[in-house]
Scaffold this active site. Structure first.
Site, PDB file in Angstrom:
ATOM      1  CE  LYS A 285      32.986  26.797 -25.011  1.00 53.74           C
ATOM      2  NZ  LYS A 285      34.151  25.980 -25.280  1.00 53.74           N
ATOM      3  CD  GLU A 362      45.802  17.940 -31.293  1.00 52.37           C
ATOM      4  OE1 GLU A 362      46.688  18.634 -30.762  1.00 52.37           O
ATOM      5  OE2 GLU A 362      44.618  18.328 -31.402  1.00 52.37           O
ATOM      6  NE  ARG A 390      49.748  22.146 -33.423  1.00 55.45           N
ATOM      7  CZ  ARG A 390      49.102  22.998 -32.625  1.00 55.45           C
ATOM      8  NH1 ARG A 390      48.744  22.609 -31.428  1.00 55.45           N
ATOM      9  NH2 ARG A 390      48.855  24.209 -33.035  1.00 55.45           N
TER      10      ARG A 390
HETATM   11  C1  LIG Z   1      45.469  21.565 -32.359  1.00 54.20           C
HETATM   12  C2  LIG Z   1      43.975  21.675 -32.198  1.00 54.20           C
HETATM   13  N1  LIG Z   1      43.260  20.642 -31.692  1.00 54.20           N
HETATM   14  C3  LIG Z   1      41.918  20.749 -31.546  1.00 54.20           C
HETATM   15  C4  LIG Z   1      41.263  21.891 -31.899  1.00 54.20           C
HETATM   16  C5  LIG Z   1      39.728  21.980 -31.817  1.00 54.20           C
HETATM   17  N2  LIG Z   1      39.313  23.026 -30.862  1.00 54.20           N
HETATM   18  C6  LIG Z   1      38.867  24.224 -31.267  1.00 54.20           C
HETATM   19  S1  LIG Z   1      38.460  25.223 -30.013  1.00 54.20           S
HETATM   20  C7  LIG Z   1      38.809  24.038 -28.878  1.00 54.20           C
HETATM   21  C8  LIG Z   1      38.605  24.300 -27.403  1.00 54.20           C
HETATM   22  C9  LIG Z   1      39.346  25.491 -26.941  1.00 54.20           C
HETATM   23  O1  LIG Z   1      39.080  25.680 -25.600  1.00 54.20           O
HETATM   24  P1  LIG Z   1      39.449  27.047 -24.934  1.00 54.20           P
HETATM   25  O2  LIG Z   1      40.812  27.458 -25.366  1.00 54.20           O
HETATM   26  O3  LIG Z   1      39.235  26.929 -23.472  1.00 54.20           O
HETATM   27  O4  LIG Z   1      38.442  28.087 -25.558  1.00 54.20           O
HETATM   28  P2  LIG Z   1      36.870  28.228 -25.295  1.00 54.20           P
HETATM   29  O5  LIG Z   1      36.218  27.750 -26.532  1.00 54.20           O
HETATM   30  O6  LIG Z   1      36.492  27.442 -24.100  1.00 54.20           O
HETATM   31  O7  LIG Z   1      36.680  29.669 -25.104  1.00 54.20           O
HETATM   32  C10 LIG Z   1      39.269  22.877 -29.492  1.00 54.20           C
HETATM   33  C11 LIG Z   1      39.658  21.636 -28.792  1.00 54.20           C
HETATM   34  C12 LIG Z   1      42.034  22.930 -32.445  1.00 54.20           C
HETATM   35  N3  LIG Z   1      41.478  24.066 -32.886  1.00 54.20           N
HETATM   36  N4  LIG Z   1      43.368  22.813 -32.575  1.00 54.20           N
END
Ligand SMILES: Cc1ncc(C[n+]2csc(CCOP(=O)(O)OP(=O)(O)O)c2C)c(N)n1
Length: 629
Positions: A285, A362, A390
């Protein structure tokens, strides 16, 4: 138009142009894409670290597959910048997240290459399965490629979809493992993915063998595939099968997802596998930008350059809750992978054992809080308004029906411009209005937020405190707060009741600032207006009673409810019915100024508030119109 000249990007208008470049040009191209993303995100804000990790895999997808015939789906869509740049949006990439510009997520209305829109996490495998099944039904030979992070895997929907996944589909799921959600990834599943990779520990050895075998004339590629399968069988014998194989997927990997050649050859293998495949890539990342590599959590999302204030509602909430928890060991804080965004980092530091990051889950967060509450704790769930959607059933069935004292701290209430339609907090008021025993607080200041938390945590009922992104509005504090009402969670006015202004705006939350501007315009035109600001809104029956007591004698024809949410089922509709129940007036007599259309479009000329008719000019116009009749 992008200002800077780029050697490759200026020439790539579609994946077809990308395919014309040589293999040797892929590494310099990836470097150029990184430069373009870093420059743009540092100006416009956006998801920096996630996108930097996903450059190679996105380029390889568009070289190996044939979009838009093949469908490419990104989970959340926040890591799709390389995909956007390569699919005809490079020349507009400088408008990323700007008003009327390119969305920070995938969006079907924006491009035929964004075949499925997102913004909320963990939907990609379900949607991809839908695409792949639809292709099978219609006899299409198109592939569906799904990209998702290990963070997204903490969301239950992914597992519901995998459980339902058929082996005989042209479905390729790419697991982009970077060991991070926004913060460090948590939970058993993240651990098991990482174990899977560590146990097999074969990045380097595998690459050397693969390139040697592939070079054997005529039989090389076939032999490589055969070896790969044999190795997998051996691995399974030694370590047992893995979760993905148990779910009926052909598992390929793990491989270094930032090594372009490795990613491309693995995707080619996946394409030729003839069954549903999971490709496991390990990426870094923030790759290629030292501050983001060193601090991927901080650089997950970056704000647009410009003036930033020292504090905001989220940080003030975190500070106050941490201080309250110092003196009350029953207080627990729960987040669904959003400890940075919701301001809970300081609570995490101070009260580690009472801080729970449950992953992007959630629904689980809410029912988990209900369990804590039922067993004597005081749980506070900090969540963005949009993501609380959600957990509607969990709020109703697990919390409200049992009248459990869970406190919901609902951040990012109202419109959230740069993140766009998927991130507006405009449904929670209507959603919670169905829950009759919940008390909803709507503070407009840090003092109001602190008072709301004190009140909610001392009540033994479910409650919700909603507040917007950013900082408190100085003007609202100046106009509505006095030394006497400072620490009250109450109804505040900018007029004295004896003055009896002809028109009254009844409002709550940040939009009161727009109401003040509208009031000024109208007063300058000689139209008499006063504002009632509600720092709690439900139960509506109690609010109606309080309003009737204090403002007896006002005519409903001159009462305007103004709100920064959808009208249907919202504040105005509920309060007017509650007022009707206590008076001789019909609820239809009141006027409601709210967003009529839940999915309103922002344009270069109009903000979301303007397009929804809830900015100060629209408010003034509607009140002026009624007064002219
Ligand atoms: C239902 C929901 N909860 C929280 C989020 C906020 N959010 C956006 S990206 C993310 C992390 C995603 O992690 P990952 O899938 O591992 O992707 P990375 O950014 O590490 O590549 C979160 C928690 C969201 N988009 N949707």
């Amino acid at each position: 138009m992008m200002e800077k000249e780029y050697k490759y990007l200026g020439k790539i208008n579609s994946p077809k142009d990308l395919k014309e470049l040589s293999q040797e040009e892929m590494n310099p191209l990836c470097a150029e894409i990184r430069e373009c993303i870093i420059d743009t995100v540092n100006k416009n804000g956006g998801h920096l670290a996630s996108n930097l990790g996903a450059v190679e895999l996105s380029v390889a997808i568009h070289r190996v597959f044939d979009a838009p015939k093949d469908h490419v789906i990104f989970d959340v869509g926040h890591q799709s910048y390389t995909h956007k740049i390569l699919t005809g949006r490079f020349d507009r990439f400088d408008t990323l997240r700007a008003q009327g510009g390119i969305s920070g997520f995938t969006n079907r209305a924006e491009s035929e290459y964004d075949c499925f829109g997102a913004g909320h996490s963990s939907t990609s495998v379900s949607a991809g399965l839908g695409f792949a099944e639809a292709d099978r039904l219609s006899g299409s030979d198109a592939y569906t490629v799904v990209v998702l992070g290990d963070g997204a895997f903490t969301g239950g929907m992914i597992h519901e979809a995998l459980n339902n996944c058929d082996r005989n589909l042209r479905l390729i799921i790419i697991l982009n493992e970077n060991e991070m959600s926004i913060s460090k990834n948590i939970g058993k599943f993240a651990q098991s993915i990482s174990n899977l990779r560590k146990k097999s520990g074969y990045f380097k050895a595998k690459r050397a063998t693969a390139s040697f075998v592939k070079k054997i004339p005529l039989i090389g590629k076939g032999l490589f595939t055969l070896m790969y399968r044999a190795k997998k069988a051996l691995k399974n014998l030694m370590y047992g099968s893995n979760y993905f194989e148990d779910m009926g997927l052909y598992y390929l990997g793990p491989a270094d997802g930032n090594n372009y050649d490795d990613v491309e050859s693995l995707l080619k293998m996946a394409k030729n596998a003839g069954e549903s495949v999971l490709v496991h890539l390990k990426t870094q990342k923030g790759k290629g930008y030292t501050p983001a590599e060193e601090n991927p959590g901080e650089y997950h999302g970056v704000s647009a350059s410009g003036k930033k204030s020292d504090t905001n509602f989220s940080l003030e909430f975190g500070k106050k809750l941490t201080a309250m928890a110092d003196g009350d060991e029953n207080i627990c804080a729960i987040t669904a992978a959003m400890s940075y965004g919701t301001g809970l980092e300081c609570f995490k530091e101070a009260h580690k054992s009472r801080f729970f990051d449950v992953g992007i889950a959630e629904e689980h967060a809410v029912t988990f809080a209900a369990g804590l509450a039922a067993n004597g704790k005081k749980p506070v769930v900090a969540v963005y308004s949009t993501f609380l959607q959600r957990a509607y059933d969990q709020i109703l069935h697990d919390v409200a029906l049992q009248n459990l004292p869970v406190v919901f701290c609902i951040d990012r209430a109202g419109f959230n411009g740069a993140d766009g339609a998927t991130h507006h907090g405009i449904f929670d008021v209507a959603m919670l209005s169905q829950v009759k025993n919940i008390k909803t607080y709507t503070p407009v200041s840090y003092a109001g937020l602190r008072a709301s938390l004190e009140s909610a945590l001392s009540d033994n009922v479910p409650s919700a405190i909603r507040y917007p992104s950013g900082s408190e509005c100085d003007e609202l504090v100046k106009v509505f707060y006095t030394d006497e009402n400072f620490a009250d969670v109450s109804i505040k006015t900018d007029f004295s009741v004896a003055d009896k202004p002809k028109n009254i705006i009844i409002t709550h939350g940040r939009i009161a600032g727009e109401c003040l501007k509208a009031e000024k315009i109208l007063k300058d035109e000689g139209i008499d207006v006063g504002i009632v600001l509600c720092e709690y809104i439900s139960p509506y029956a109690s609010l109606a009673e309080e309003i009737m007591k204090r403002f007896d004698g006002f005519s409903p024809e001159n009462i305007f409810f103004v709100e920064e949410e959808i009208r249907s089922g919202g504040f105005g509709e509920n309060l007017s019915v509650a007022l009707k129940n206590k008076s001789a007036f019909e609820n239809s007599a009141y006027h409601i100024i709210a967003a009529e259309d839940a999915f309103v479009k922002q344009t270069a000329d109009l903000t979301y508030a303007q397009a929804s008719g809830v900015d100060f000019k629209s408010i003034a116009e509607k009140i002026r119109e009624k007064n002219a009749k």
